[in-house]
Each structure stands twice: as structure tokens, then as C-alpha cells.
Write a protein that holds these residues in place. Structure first.
Motif, PDB file in Angstrom:
ATOM      1  N   ILE A  63      11.919   3.225   1.625  1.00  0.00           N
ATOM      2  CA  ILE A  63      11.232   3.195   3.212  1.00  0.00           C
ATOM      3  C   ILE A  63      11.299   4.516   3.806  1.00  0.00           C
ATOM      4  O   ILE A  63      10.277   4.971   4.333  1.00  0.00           O
ATOM      5  CB  ILE A  63      12.147   2.494   4.105  1.00  0.00           C
ATOM      6  CG1 ILE A  63      11.489   1.915   5.464  1.00  0.00           C
ATOM      7  CG2 ILE A  63      13.531   2.805   4.468  1.00  0.00           C
ATOM      8  CD1 ILE A  63      12.204   1.012   6.302  1.00  0.00           C
ATOM      9  N   VAL A  64      12.259   5.365   3.322  1.00  0.00           N
ATOM     10  CA  VAL A  64      12.054   6.776   3.577  1.00  0.00           C
ATOM     11  C   VAL A  64      10.766   7.355   3.027  1.00  0.00           C
ATOM     12  O   VAL A  64       9.936   8.263   3.454  1.00  0.00           O
ATOM     13  CB  VAL A  64      13.143   7.518   3.074  1.00  0.00           C
ATOM     14  CG1 VAL A  64      13.190   9.140   3.613  1.00  0.00           C
ATOM     15  CG2 VAL A  64      14.507   6.937   3.633  1.00  0.00           C
ATOM     16  N   VAL A  65      10.348   7.302   1.770  1.00  0.00           N
ATOM     17  CA  VAL A  65       9.416   7.643   0.979  1.00  0.00           C
ATOM     18  C   VAL A  65       7.938   7.114   1.335  1.00  0.00           C
ATOM     19  O   VAL A  65       7.125   7.866   1.624  1.00  0.00           O
ATOM     20  CB  VAL A  65       9.378   7.545  -0.427  1.00  0.00           C
ATOM     21  CG1 VAL A  65       8.306   8.010  -1.467  1.00  0.00           C
ATOM     22  CG2 VAL A  65      10.825   8.377  -1.163  1.00  0.00           C
ATOM     23  N   PHE A  66       7.891   5.887   1.652  1.00  0.00           N
ATOM     24  CA  PHE A  66       6.689   5.369   2.125  1.00  0.00           C
ATOM     25  C   PHE A  66       6.860   4.568   3.265  1.00  0.00           C
ATOM     26  O   PHE A  66       6.818   3.203   3.159  1.00  0.00           O
ATOM     27  CB  PHE A  66       5.869   4.610   0.691  1.00  0.00           C
ATOM     28  CG  PHE A  66       6.639   3.679  -0.077  1.00  0.00           C
ATOM     29  CD1 PHE A  66       6.516   2.439   0.368  1.00  0.00           C
ATOM     30  CD2 PHE A  66       7.248   4.246  -1.007  1.00  0.00           C
ATOM     31  CE1 PHE A  66       6.859   1.525  -0.685  1.00  0.00           C
ATOM     32  CE2 PHE A  66       8.111   3.168  -1.980  1.00  0.00           C
ATOM     33  CZ  PHE A  66       7.664   1.953  -1.695  1.00  0.00           C
ATOM     34  N   PRO A  67       7.190   4.984   4.490  1.00  0.00           N
ATOM     35  CA  PRO A  67       7.584   4.174   5.500  1.00  0.00           C
ATOM     36  C   PRO A  67       6.279   3.189   6.147  1.00  0.00           C
ATOM     37  O   PRO A  67       6.296   2.363   6.811  1.00  0.00           O
ATOM     38  CB  PRO A  67       7.825   5.124   6.700  1.00  0.00           C
ATOM     39  CG  PRO A  67       7.514   6.563   6.173  1.00  0.00           C
ATOM     40  CD  PRO A  67       7.383   6.181   4.586  1.00  0.00           C
ATOM     41  N   ASP A  68       5.130   3.931   5.688  1.00  0.00           N
ATOM     42  CA  ASP A  68       3.708   3.109   6.036  1.00  0.00           C
ATOM     43  C   ASP A  68       3.381   1.947   4.980  1.00  0.00           C
ATOM     44  O   ASP A  68       2.628   1.005   5.211  1.00  0.00           O
ATOM     45  CB  ASP A  68       2.307   4.086   5.867  1.00  0.00           C
ATOM     46  CG  ASP A  68       2.733   5.192   6.871  1.00  0.00           C
ATOM     47  OD1 ASP A  68       3.290   5.090   8.015  1.00  0.00           O
ATOM     48  OD2 ASP A  68       2.006   6.197   6.695  1.00  0.00           O
ATOM     49  N   GLY A  69       4.425   1.739   4.080  1.00  0.00           N
ATOM     50  CA  GLY A  69       4.412   0.637   3.260  1.00  0.00           C
ATOM     51  C   GLY A  69       3.187   0.922   2.263  1.00  0.00           C
ATOM     52  O   GLY A  69       2.721   1.987   1.869  1.00  0.00           O
ATOM     53  N   VAL A  70       2.799  -0.182   1.418  1.00  0.00           N
ATOM     54  CA  VAL A  70       1.663  -0.151   0.621  1.00  0.00           C
ATOM     55  C   VAL A  70       0.715  -1.206   1.012  1.00  0.00           C
ATOM     56  O   VAL A  70       1.212  -2.073   1.387  1.00  0.00           O
ATOM     57  CB  VAL A  70       2.143  -0.610  -1.064  1.00  0.00           C
ATOM     58  CG1 VAL A  70       3.154   0.454  -1.301  1.00  0.00           C
ATOM     59  CG2 VAL A  70       2.746  -2.106  -1.050  1.00  0.00           C
ATOM     60  N   ASN A  71      -0.468  -0.883   0.879  1.00  0.00           N
ATOM     61  CA  ASN A  71      -1.484  -1.974   1.229  1.00  0.00           C
ATOM     62  C   ASN A  71      -2.022  -2.566  -0.158  1.00  0.00           C
ATOM     63  O   ASN A  71      -1.969  -1.814  -1.317  1.00  0.00           O
ATOM     64  CB  ASN A  71      -2.814  -1.231   1.922  1.00  0.00           C
ATOM     65  CG  ASN A  71      -2.289  -1.162   3.481  1.00  0.00           C
ATOM     66  OD1 ASN A  71      -1.565  -1.824   3.905  1.00  0.00           O
ATOM     67  ND2 ASN A  71      -2.895  -0.096   4.112  1.00  0.00           N
ATOM     68  N   VAL A  72      -2.524  -3.539   0.064  1.00  0.00           N
ATOM     69  CA  VAL A  72      -2.861  -4.337  -1.153  1.00  0.00           C
ATOM     70  C   VAL A  72      -4.357  -5.004  -1.226  1.00  0.00           C
ATOM     71  O   VAL A  72      -4.694  -5.514  -0.274  1.00  0.00           O
ATOM     72  CB  VAL A  72      -1.949  -5.445  -1.623  1.00  0.00           C
ATOM     73  CG1 VAL A  72      -2.129  -6.389  -2.840  1.00  0.00           C
ATOM     74  CG2 VAL A  72      -0.470  -5.155  -1.572  1.00  0.00           C
ATOM     75  N   LEU A  73      -5.189  -4.680  -2.289  1.00  0.00           N
ATOM     76  CA  LEU A  73      -6.330  -5.140  -2.487  1.00  0.00           C
ATOM     77  C   LEU A  73      -6.189  -6.329  -3.532  1.00  0.00           C
ATOM     78  O   LEU A  73      -5.600  -6.061  -4.411  1.00  0.00           O
ATOM     79  CB  LEU A  73      -7.423  -4.442  -2.701  1.00  0.00           C
ATOM     80  CG  LEU A  73      -8.122  -3.283  -2.120  1.00  0.00           C
ATOM     81  CD1 LEU A  73      -8.978  -2.346  -2.733  1.00  0.00           C
ATOM     82  CD2 LEU A  73      -8.712  -3.965  -0.819  1.00  0.00           C
TER      83      LEU A  73
END
Ligand code: 2HA
Ligand code: ZN
Length: 271
Positions: free
Chosen positions: A172-182
Motif C-alpha cells: 500500500i505504501v509502494v502503490f497506494p493508487d492500486g492496480v488497474n486491470v484490463l
């Protein structure tokens, strides 16, 4: 003029794609990377002579005059360290982005990755929105655990992100924006490029179901690290998904991480 193979950005690119190969993320010709460079960074290493002109197949006036170091189409990351001038190319965009002027590389007559338009689109969006082009790197690869996860985990972006966040404290610290998925889409098309660029407006990581991942970041290290962290989380998930879950990282603990590390999780992703 200095030897281009000693340019810090060249050394970093070669090390990075070699490392990606060593991680097993880029079998055969899998994966592609592009790095946006300033004229001041390339000036000492090329004389500006255009070796060839290559049509890009897209228009992006916002990126006219920009320089890119990019991997070649059909080329193997495995080979970059042994023959960088064949497997990499340095181009300058011109004609409103419709033409790439080759300044160095692709020495066997090759061209940049077929995903070049997909790499340009998020930057074009950013430039159009007058956002600083801080995502100098776009990176695509095929990490096994993230890929595996797209076969057994629902593809809902919030659920996918929350599962990754729960797998390692640092996520959560490294990618707080999360991952989007196609969802699965035909690769190498402008459609998947457009869809990826759209997804990159809200997250720097975009998973392509049953295919791989796209990452964007300010430099090669950061972008590699983003993918590395998500892939580690997916590895933990694939180790435990078939076992009874006894413990997890709770949303309350996620909020503690937010506060302590000064990050803000994607709106609505934590309760
Ligand atoms: O560049 O990975 O998806 C090769 C690929 C295309
Ligand atoms: Zn791919």
C-alpha cells in the motif's frame, strides 16, 4: 563525442532489461521498455544525424521533438547486454509524432517495439492535461505470478488491489493508487493502447489479464520496483490462495500504514 554505451541512461537501461530477463519476466521477445530523454541528456552522445526515418503509425503533437530510448520489436531482452546497438534504438519524434528519426541503434534494420504507440498514449494524455511528463518510463513484461493470479482471482480492480495490498505490508505504501486491470484484449492494437492509457490516468500499474503488466514511473528503478513489489505480492497470493486464510492485514492496519508513511490509499478502497 562520448561513447553512447557509457551514457548513464544507457547503462541503466541495459542493466534494467537484463534484470527483467533474469527475473523471468521477459521470455523470448516478451516485454518492452521506453525511456523519455531530454536533448541535454543525449547531446554528448549523438551528433543529430538521422540514420533512418520510421513511421510511428500514430500522431502525438504533444510529444514532437521528444527523445526516447526504446526496445526493438521482436528482440530478446536476453540479448540486449551483448548487442545493445541491435536490440535498442534512440529516436526523436517529429512530424507531430508521426515519424521517428533513428539517431542510434536498431543496427540490423529493426524497428521499435510494436507497443510503441501504447507507450506514447499515456504520455500524450499527460501532456494534453498539462501534467508534467514525470512518468519518463513505461515498462511492460510478463511476470508469472501476476499472470497466474488473473486466472484465479476476480478481475475487479478494487478487489484485485486489496488482495495485493494484503499480501505484503509494503504494497500500500509502494502503490497506494492500486492496480488497474484490463480484461483479455488483443495485444499490439491501438485499442489496447488507448485502454491502457485510460487506465494509467488513475494508477501507475495496469494488469493485462492472461498477459502481463504495464508500469509507469519517473525512472527505470522506480518502475522496476513497482512491478517487482506487485509481483512479490502476487507470488504470496499464489502460495496461499489454496490454503485456509487465518491472518491478514486489516483495513485498520492499512490506515496505520497510510498515516505513518504519509500515503493516501485510493479513494474508497479501504473501509
Ligand atoms: O513486446 O510483450 O505484448 C512483446 C510483448 C507484446
Ligand atoms: Zn506482452
Amino acid at each position: 563525442m562520448k561513447n553512447i554505451l557509457t551514457a548513464p541512461w544507457m547503462v541503466e537501461m541495459i542493466r534494467t532489461v537484463t534484470n527483467m530477463y533474469d527475473h523471468g519476466w521477459d521470455e523470448r521477445n516478451g516485454g518492452n521498455v521506453s525511456l523519455l530523454l531530454e536533448e541535454s541528456q543525449v547531446n554528448d552522445y549523438v551528433d543529430g544525424a538521422v540514420l533512418r526515418e520510421i513511421p510511428t503509425g500514430f500522431s502525438c503533437p504533444e510529444l514532437d521533438g521528444k527523445y526516447f530510448l526504446v526496445t526493438g520489436t521482436g528482440k530478446y531482452f536476453k540479448n540486449v547486454q551483448y548487442a545493445p546497438e541491435i536490440n535498442l534504438g534512440l529516436v526523436r519524434l517529429t512530424d507531430g509524432g508521426e515519424t521517428a528519426q533513428l539517431l542510434w541503434g536498431f543496427a540490423d534494420g529493426g524497428e521499435f517495439t510494436s507497443a510503441f504507440p501504447a507507450h506514447m498514449m499515456p504520455r500524450q494524455h499527460a501532456a494534453r492535461l498539462k501534467i508534467d511528463l514525470q512518468n519518463r518510463v513505461v515498462m511492460h513484461c510478463h511476470p508469472a505470478n501476476l499472470l497466474a493470479m488473473t486466472y484465479v482471482h476476480m478481475l475487479d480492480e478494487k478487489q484485485f488491489t486489496r488482495t495485493l495490498w494484503q499480501m505484503c505490508t509494503e504494497c500500500i505504501v509502494v502503490f497506494p493508487d492500486g492496480v488497474n486491470v484490463l480484461p483479455w484484449m488483443l495485444c499490439g492494437t491501438n485499442e489496447i493502447g488507448e485502454a491502457t492509457a485510460e487506465k494509467m490516468r488513475t494508477a501507475r500499474l495496469v494488469v493485462w489479464a492472461q498477459h502481463g503488466i504495464y508500469g509507469a514511473g519517473k525512472d527505470l528503478d522506480e518502475t522496476f520496483g513497482l512491478i517487482e513489489t506487485a509481483e512479490k505480492a502476487a507470488e504470496i497470493y499464489m502460495k496461499i490462495a489454496h490454503l485456509p486464510l487465518v491472518n491478514t492485514i486489516t483495513d485498520d492496519q492499512m490506515h496505520q500504514l497510510e498515516a505513518h508513511f504519509g500515503v493516501k490509499a485510493r479513494e474508497g478502497y479501504l473501509s
